[in-house]
Design a protein around this motif. Sequence first.
Motif, PDB file in Angstrom:
ATOM      1  N   MET A 132       4.890 -32.863  30.042  1.00 18.58           N
ATOM      2  CA  MET A 132       6.418 -32.347  29.585  1.00 18.58           C
ATOM      3  C   MET A 132       5.937 -31.946  28.152  1.00 18.58           C
ATOM      4  O   MET A 132       5.314 -32.338  27.222  1.00 18.58           O
ATOM      5  CB  MET A 132       7.364 -33.512  29.669  1.00 18.58           C
ATOM      6  CG  MET A 132       8.546 -33.338  28.945  1.00 18.58           C
ATOM      7  SD  MET A 132       9.851 -34.636  29.089  1.00 18.58           S
ATOM      8  CE  MET A 132       9.270 -35.710  27.799  1.00 18.58           C
ATOM      9  N   ARG A 133       6.883 -30.494  28.093  1.00 17.88           N
ATOM     10  CA  ARG A 133       6.596 -30.037  26.691  1.00 17.88           C
ATOM     11  C   ARG A 133       8.059 -29.967  26.097  1.00 17.88           C
ATOM     12  O   ARG A 133       9.189 -29.633  26.516  1.00 17.88           O
ATOM     13  CB  ARG A 133       6.216 -28.629  26.809  1.00 17.88           C
ATOM     14  CG  ARG A 133       4.941 -28.511  27.449  1.00 17.88           C
ATOM     15  CD  ARG A 133       4.711 -26.932  27.918  1.00 17.88           C
ATOM     16  NE  ARG A 133       3.422 -26.936  28.363  1.00 17.88           N
ATOM     17  CZ  ARG A 133       2.150 -26.838  27.833  1.00 17.88           C
ATOM     18  NH1 ARG A 133       2.371 -26.544  26.278  1.00 17.88           N
ATOM     19  NH2 ARG A 133       1.038 -26.549  28.278  1.00 17.88           N
ATOM     20  N   ILE A 134       8.153 -30.281  24.657  1.00 15.28           N
ATOM     21  CA  ILE A 134       9.601 -30.573  23.828  1.00 15.28           C
ATOM     22  C   ILE A 134       9.386 -29.415  23.067  1.00 15.28           C
ATOM     23  O   ILE A 134       8.418 -29.172  22.250  1.00 15.28           O
ATOM     24  CB  ILE A 134       9.504 -32.056  23.583  1.00 15.28           C
ATOM     25  CG1 ILE A 134       9.761 -32.885  24.502  1.00 15.28           C
ATOM     26  CG2 ILE A 134      10.897 -31.945  22.431  1.00 15.28           C
ATOM     27  CD1 ILE A 134       9.673 -34.207  23.845  1.00 15.28           C
ATOM     28  N   GLY A 135      10.696 -28.704  23.193  1.00 14.09           N
ATOM     29  CA  GLY A 135      10.624 -27.632  22.127  1.00 14.09           C
ATOM     30  C   GLY A 135      11.917 -27.846  21.107  1.00 14.09           C
ATOM     31  O   GLY A 135      13.058 -28.155  21.851  1.00 14.09           O
ATOM     32  N   ILE A 136      11.949 -27.424  19.971  1.00 20.57           N
ATOM     33  CA  ILE A 136      13.094 -27.523  19.229  1.00 20.57           C
ATOM     34  C   ILE A 136      13.233 -26.424  18.315  1.00 20.57           C
ATOM     35  O   ILE A 136      12.289 -25.739  17.828  1.00 20.57           O
ATOM     36  CB  ILE A 136      12.848 -28.866  18.156  1.00 20.57           C
ATOM     37  CG1 ILE A 136      12.642 -29.946  18.979  1.00 20.57           C
ATOM     38  CG2 ILE A 136      14.154 -28.949  17.111  1.00 20.57           C
ATOM     39  CD1 ILE A 136      12.250 -31.375  18.067  1.00 20.57           C
ATOM     40  N   ASP A 137      14.402 -25.826  18.318  1.00 21.72           N
ATOM     41  CA  ASP A 137      14.925 -24.633  17.679  1.00 21.72           C
ATOM     42  C   ASP A 137      15.647 -25.101  16.369  1.00 21.72           C
ATOM     43  O   ASP A 137      17.062 -25.379  16.455  1.00 21.72           O
ATOM     44  CB  ASP A 137      15.633 -23.386  18.635  1.00 21.72           C
ATOM     45  CG  ASP A 137      15.862 -22.408  17.635  1.00 21.72           C
ATOM     46  OD1 ASP A 137      15.384 -22.207  16.404  1.00 21.72           O
ATOM     47  OD2 ASP A 137      16.853 -21.723  18.251  1.00 21.72           O
ATOM     48  N   LEU A 138      15.217 -25.037  15.310  1.00 19.27           N
ATOM     49  CA  LEU A 138      15.790 -25.461  14.013  1.00 19.27           C
ATOM     50  C   LEU A 138      16.710 -24.164  13.339  1.00 19.27           C
ATOM     51  O   LEU A 138      15.929 -23.348  12.592  1.00 19.27           O
ATOM     52  CB  LEU A 138      14.984 -26.128  12.884  1.00 19.27           C
ATOM     53  CG  LEU A 138      15.640 -26.696  11.561  1.00 19.27           C
ATOM     54  CD1 LEU A 138      16.855 -27.487  12.066  1.00 19.27           C
ATOM     55  CD2 LEU A 138      14.727 -27.011  10.612  1.00 19.27           C
ATOM     56  N   GLY A 139      18.027 -24.183  13.555  1.00 18.15           N
ATOM     57  CA  GLY A 139      18.825 -23.049  13.060  1.00 18.15           C
ATOM     58  C   GLY A 139      19.658 -23.380  11.742  1.00 18.15           C
ATOM     59  O   GLY A 139      19.684 -24.684  11.392  1.00 18.15           O
ATOM     60  N   GLY A 140      20.324 -22.481  11.467  1.00 16.92           N
ATOM     61  CA  GLY A 140      21.050 -22.686  10.073  1.00 16.92           C
ATOM     62  C   GLY A 140      22.455 -23.726  10.468  1.00 16.92           C
ATOM     63  O   GLY A 140      22.851 -24.290   9.461  1.00 16.92           O
TER      64      GLY A 140
END
Length: 321
Positions: free
Chosen positions: A1-9
């Motif tokens: 399993m791959r976890i991705g996180i997009d940290l936006g403003g």
Amino acid sequence: MRIGIDLGGTKIEIVALEQVGDQVGGRTGDRAAGAVLARERIPTPRGDYDATVTAIRDLVAGVEARLGRRGTVGIGIPGAISPATGLVKNANSTWLIGRSFDRDLEVALGRPVRLANDANCFALSEAVDGAAVGASIVFGVILGTGVGGGIVVNERVLTGANAISGEWGHNPLPWPEDSERPGPACYCGRHGCIETFLSGPGLAADHQRITGIAMSAEDVVAAAAADDAAAEATLRRYEERLARALAHLVNMLDPDAIVLGGGLSGLQRLYDSVPRLWGRHIFSDHVATRLVPPVHGDSSGVRGAAWLWPPEQEGEREGGG
């Protein structure tokens, strides 16, 4: 399993992807398109560094608890880690600047993490299982509030010695006309950056300079579709400038594919008009580079973050768990 996180403003998005099959673009052994196992968005704790680290830790813990599995963690941020200091630089989320964000996250999560610029994540997503599957060299362009880019070679992000690879928007607009000199002022302190012409606000500002009418980029596009001659002229100037800017890039990088992202990537006419215009500036008798829209759209950033871990690093990527 791959976890991705997009940290936006304004928001933090997490996605967990399953690897399905063992082919991408017909090439056995490559990373495969991932089915979405879980997805969640929460507001970004703006201005609070410690709360940002905690929020990411809790998102990962929550997803893994629900799925009963542990995965790799990749994170896209609006900035980069300086090779000189190991600290965040060039981040729109200013509370990250000067912080050892990757190391602090590794402590909080109890495993290694991969961190990359959000434009690089966009490019990686579209190269691995999006619009540019099978392409060896991919340039991902962000045409939004700002202008940025990411370079992917053989499904690996090209970061560069200064961690600024793909910072296309802060080069000058190439082959400028007299009316384009010195160009609009840019927040970076210079004039005439590509971003000042090709961002959404840049398009709107160009329309206002010529017509005296203040309109958003979206309104200019709508007016052109309604046969407004001035708005149509603004879009034609935009297309010609985009063609010059991308031709300059093709002359240096010679990518197989250029994928457009950001709000203006939805302007379908670009995919016909720009390739018709860029040939006169490209130093070749034939242009094979494809200009394509994204497959994953707004999800490309978070999906690309999930793909930051290469498949061969099985033991390290899950922290030995």
